[in-house]
Design a protein around this motif. Structure first.
Motif, mmCIF file in Angstrom:
data_model
loop_
_atom_site.group_PDB
_atom_site.id
_atom_site.type_symbol
_atom_site.label_atom_id
_atom_site.label_comp_id
_atom_site.label_asym_id
_atom_site.label_seq_id
_atom_site.Cartn_x
_atom_site.Cartn_y
_atom_site.Cartn_z
ATOM 1 N N HIS A 50 32.254 4.169 11.475
ATOM 2 C CA HIS A 50 33.227 4.192 10.366
ATOM 3 C C HIS A 50 34.492 3.658 10.981
ATOM 4 O O HIS A 50 35.193 2.489 10.316
ATOM 5 C CB HIS A 50 33.370 5.286 9.646
ATOM 6 C CG HIS A 50 34.482 4.815 8.510
ATOM 7 N ND1 HIS A 50 34.498 4.006 6.965
ATOM 8 C CD2 HIS A 50 35.396 5.190 7.815
ATOM 9 C CE1 HIS A 50 35.010 4.648 6.277
ATOM 10 N NE2 HIS A 50 36.227 4.676 6.558
ATOM 11 N N VAL A 51 35.292 3.633 12.272
ATOM 12 C CA VAL A 51 36.584 3.553 12.925
ATOM 13 C C VAL A 51 35.799 2.008 12.818
ATOM 14 O O VAL A 51 37.023 0.791 12.979
ATOM 15 C CB VAL A 51 36.925 3.824 13.466
ATOM 16 C CG1 VAL A 51 37.818 3.075 14.357
ATOM 17 C CG2 VAL A 51 37.250 5.863 12.830
ATOM 18 N N LEU A 56 25.172 -5.492 11.405
ATOM 19 C CA LEU A 56 25.476 -5.895 13.199
ATOM 20 C C LEU A 56 25.965 -4.877 13.875
ATOM 21 O O LEU A 56 25.518 -4.901 15.222
ATOM 22 C CB LEU A 56 26.299 -6.790 13.054
ATOM 23 C CG LEU A 56 25.620 -8.201 12.658
ATOM 24 C CD1 LEU A 56 26.502 -9.271 12.465
ATOM 25 C CD2 LEU A 56 24.377 -8.976 13.656
ATOM 26 N N ILE A 57 26.992 -4.468 13.145
ATOM 27 C CA ILE A 57 27.518 -2.880 13.640
ATOM 28 C C ILE A 57 26.938 -1.833 14.292
ATOM 29 O O ILE A 57 26.172 -1.024 15.015
ATOM 30 C CB ILE A 57 28.827 -2.493 13.144
ATOM 31 C CG1 ILE A 57 30.577 -3.040 13.341
ATOM 32 C CG2 ILE A 57 29.168 -1.441 12.956
ATOM 33 C CD1 ILE A 57 31.020 -3.416 12.216
ATOM 34 N N HIS A 58 26.232 -1.799 12.753
ATOM 35 C CA HIS A 58 25.289 -0.322 12.867
ATOM 36 C C HIS A 58 23.915 -0.300 14.286
ATOM 37 O O HIS A 58 23.040 0.417 14.225
ATOM 38 C CB HIS A 58 24.585 -0.246 11.394
ATOM 39 C CG HIS A 58 25.056 0.658 10.546
ATOM 40 N ND1 HIS A 58 25.806 2.005 10.272
ATOM 41 C CD2 HIS A 58 26.552 0.562 9.982
ATOM 42 C CE1 HIS A 58 26.373 2.636 9.362
ATOM 43 N NE2 HIS A 58 27.098 1.297 9.221
ATOM 44 N N LYS A 59 23.684 -1.729 14.279
ATOM 45 C CA LYS A 59 22.112 -2.231 14.987
ATOM 46 C C LYS A 59 22.490 -1.932 15.815
ATOM 47 O O LYS A 59 22.118 -1.348 16.820
ATOM 48 C CB LYS A 59 22.192 -3.916 14.353
ATOM 49 C CG LYS A 59 21.281 -4.272 15.316
ATOM 50 C CD LYS A 59 19.810 -4.546 14.709
ATOM 51 C CE LYS A 59 18.895 -4.903 15.738
ATOM 52 N NZ LYS A 59 18.337 -4.744 16.811
ATOM 53 N N ALA A 60 24.519 -2.210 16.576
ATOM 54 C CA ALA A 60 25.123 -2.469 17.986
ATOM 55 C C ALA A 60 24.718 -0.651 18.539
ATOM 56 O O ALA A 60 25.155 -0.866 19.446
ATOM 57 C CB ALA A 60 26.299 -3.207 17.848
ATOM 58 N N PHE A 61 24.998 -0.009 16.939
ATOM 59 C CA PHE A 61 25.281 1.395 17.429
ATOM 60 C C PHE A 61 23.996 2.040 17.631
ATOM 61 O O PHE A 61 23.631 2.875 18.602
ATOM 62 C CB PHE A 61 26.157 2.032 16.643
ATOM 63 C CG PHE A 61 27.569 2.293 17.343
ATOM 64 C CD1 PHE A 61 28.261 3.051 17.815
ATOM 65 C CD2 PHE A 61 28.449 1.308 16.156
ATOM 66 C CE1 PHE A 61 29.549 3.164 17.926
ATOM 67 C CE2 PHE A 61 29.131 1.005 16.417
ATOM 68 C CZ PHE A 61 30.709 1.987 17.593
ATOM 69 N N LEU A 94 30.575 -5.932 20.028
ATOM 70 C CA LEU A 94 31.837 -5.633 18.700
ATOM 71 C C LEU A 94 32.639 -7.133 19.143
ATOM 72 O O LEU A 94 33.254 -7.693 17.922
ATOM 73 C CB LEU A 94 32.415 -5.477 18.929
ATOM 74 C CG LEU A 94 31.828 -3.393 18.878
ATOM 75 C CD1 LEU A 94 32.318 -2.547 19.359
ATOM 76 C CD2 LEU A 94 30.820 -3.118 17.490
ATOM 77 N N VAL A 95 33.091 -7.320 19.983
ATOM 78 C CA VAL A 95 33.754 -9.065 20.137
ATOM 79 C C VAL A 95 33.259 -10.071 19.476
ATOM 80 O O VAL A 95 33.401 -11.104 19.331
ATOM 81 C CB VAL A 95 34.812 -8.989 21.297
ATOM 82 C CG1 VAL A 95 35.046 -10.367 21.155
ATOM 83 C CG2 VAL A 95 35.327 -7.951 21.683
ATOM 84 N N ASP A 96 31.786 -10.226 20.207
ATOM 85 C CA ASP A 96 30.705 -11.609 19.497
ATOM 86 C C ASP A 96 30.783 -10.995 17.958
ATOM 87 O O ASP A 96 30.689 -12.191 17.124
ATOM 88 C CB ASP A 96 29.867 -10.880 19.939
ATOM 89 C CG ASP A 96 30.040 -11.739 22.008
ATOM 90 O OD1 ASP A 96 30.279 -12.630 21.677
ATOM 91 O OD2 ASP A 96 28.748 -11.438 22.211
ATOM 92 N N ILE A 97 30.774 -9.998 18.169
ATOM 93 C CA ILE A 97 30.226 -9.666 16.157
ATOM 94 C C ILE A 97 31.657 -10.501 14.874
ATOM 95 O O ILE A 97 31.452 -10.991 14.519
ATOM 96 C CB ILE A 97 30.503 -8.188 15.602
ATOM 97 C CG1 ILE A 97 29.006 -7.909 16.240
ATOM 98 C CG2 ILE A 97 30.663 -8.083 13.581
ATOM 99 C CD1 ILE A 97 28.335 -6.562 16.366
ATOM 100 N N VAL A 98 32.729 -10.212 15.779
ATOM 101 C CA VAL A 98 34.080 -10.717 15.158
ATOM 102 C C VAL A 98 34.171 -12.328 15.626
ATOM 103 O O VAL A 98 34.483 -12.871 14.609
ATOM 104 C CB VAL A 98 35.476 -10.186 16.310
ATOM 105 C CG1 VAL A 98 36.594 -10.697 15.457
ATOM 106 C CG2 VAL A 98 35.387 -8.573 15.698
#
Length: 127
Positions: free
Chosen positions: A27-28, A77-82, A96-100
């Protein structure tokens, strides 16, 4: 509450706690990446439209972030990364930088004034 009920409740909390911590971290990260993308786009709106009302430009950026599908894509994408990497910070940070970078809200070219269009065209032209 009797002692055994307290022990049972405590055990349930202990078993659920790692899951809750992971959800809070996700969430953060979602909120953080969303803020970066929204603030960047609101800055663009203020520059291009010569908008002096910060609140109005941030509100417009948030609405665009939500309506454009960028928010849902970023969350997936964040959920997949985690899911793929857990809480491994060394691995997650570049992802996460690539997601941004991959989800920056692209400004419609027509919003740019002629000088900005020219600069944008020059920046895209091969050197």
């Amino acid at each position: 509450m009797d002692r055994w009920m307290w022990v049972s409740l405590t055990m349930e909390v202990v078993l659920i706690l790692p899951i809750l911590c992971m959800i809070n971290i996700i969430h953060v990260v979602e909120q953080g990446i969303g803020c970066i993308l929204v603030f960047e786009y609101s800055y663009f709106l203020m520059e291009v439209e010569d908008e002096q009302n910060v609140q109005r430009s941030i509100t417009a950026a948030v609405k665009h972030y939500q309506a454009s599908g960028t928010q849902s894509n970023v969350m997936k994408l964040i959920h997949k990364a985690f899911e793929d990497h857990g809480e491994d910070v060394e691995t997650l940070c570049p992802i996460l930088v690539d997601i941004v970078k991959d989800n920056q809200i692209k400004a419609p070219y027509k919003l740019l004034n002629r000088k900005q269009q020219s600069l944008a065209f020059e920046a895209l032209a091969p050197s």
